[in-house]
Design a protein around this motif. Structure first.
Motif, mmCIF file in Angstrom:
data_model
loop_
_atom_site.group_PDB
_atom_site.id
_atom_site.type_symbol
_atom_site.label_atom_id
_atom_site.label_comp_id
_atom_site.label_asym_id
_atom_site.label_seq_id
_atom_site.Cartn_x
_atom_site.Cartn_y
_atom_site.Cartn_z
ATOM 1 N N VAL A 164 0.839 -1.206 0.000
ATOM 2 C CA VAL A 164 0.000 0.000 0.000
ATOM 3 C C VAL A 164 0.874 1.257 0.000
ATOM 4 C CG1 VAL A 164 -1.676 1.340 1.341
ATOM 5 C CG2 VAL A 164 -2.027 -1.108 0.987
ATOM 6 N N ARG A 165 1.950 1.258 0.790
ATOM 7 C CA ARG A 165 2.883 2.398 0.794
ATOM 8 C C ARG A 165 3.488 2.604 -0.588
ATOM 9 N NH1 ARG A 165 4.384 1.259 6.285
ATOM 10 N NH2 ARG A 165 5.730 -0.402 5.559
ATOM 11 N N ARG A 206 0.882 4.077 -2.964
ATOM 12 C CA ARG A 206 0.610 5.490 -2.658
ATOM 13 C C ARG A 206 1.745 6.390 -3.123
ATOM 14 N NH1 ARG A 206 -2.354 5.159 3.248
ATOM 15 N NH2 ARG A 206 -4.393 4.675 2.386
ATOM 16 N N ARG A 220 2.724 7.973 -8.230
ATOM 17 C CA ARG A 220 1.699 8.909 -8.686
ATOM 18 C C ARG A 220 0.867 8.283 -9.800
ATOM 19 N NH1 ARG A 220 1.541 12.192 -4.673
ATOM 20 N NH2 ARG A 220 3.340 13.516 -4.372
ATOM 21 N N GLN A 240 -0.983 5.837 -10.039
ATOM 22 C CA GLN A 240 -1.100 4.387 -10.129
ATOM 23 C C GLN A 240 -2.545 3.955 -9.861
ATOM 24 O OE1 GLN A 240 1.349 2.458 -11.083
ATOM 25 N NE2 GLN A 240 0.493 0.446 -10.681
ATOM 26 N N TRP A 264 -7.447 6.812 -5.775
ATOM 27 C CA TRP A 264 -7.801 6.434 -4.409
ATOM 28 C C TRP A 264 -9.229 6.790 -4.047
ATOM 29 C CZ3 TRP A 264 -4.993 2.914 -2.062
ATOM 30 C CH2 TRP A 264 -3.685 2.721 -2.510
#
Length: 74
Positions: free
Chosen positions: A24-25, A28, A31, A33, A36
């Motif tokens: 998840v990190r 995030r 950019r 991807q 959210w």
């Protein structure tokens, strides 16, 4: 609900919480991807029968039917 409003598509799933956090990190940090605002994070608690599963899904809109003009029978 529309016939094909869309569906949730799994991006990543694991039973390892440290792998979950790392992935998840990473997503995030990248950019563009994932949108959210269209993402869902689930923790499926397995209790005694199944292990806990962590899942990241995104909503994929379906194809809307083209609007029809008038009534073809008239």
């Amino acid at each position: 609900m529309a016939a094909d409003a869309g569906r949730w598509e799994v991006v990543f799933e694991t039973q390892d919480v440290s792998e979950w956090r790392t992935q998840v990190r990473r997503l995030r940090a990248e950019r563009n991807q994932i949108d959210w605002s269209m993402a869902r994070m689930d923790t499926l608690c397995g209790r005694l029968v199944h292990p806990t599963t962590y899942r990241l899904s995104v909503f994929v809109p379906g194809s809307a039917p083209a609007p029809t003009k008038g009534n073809p029978g008239n």
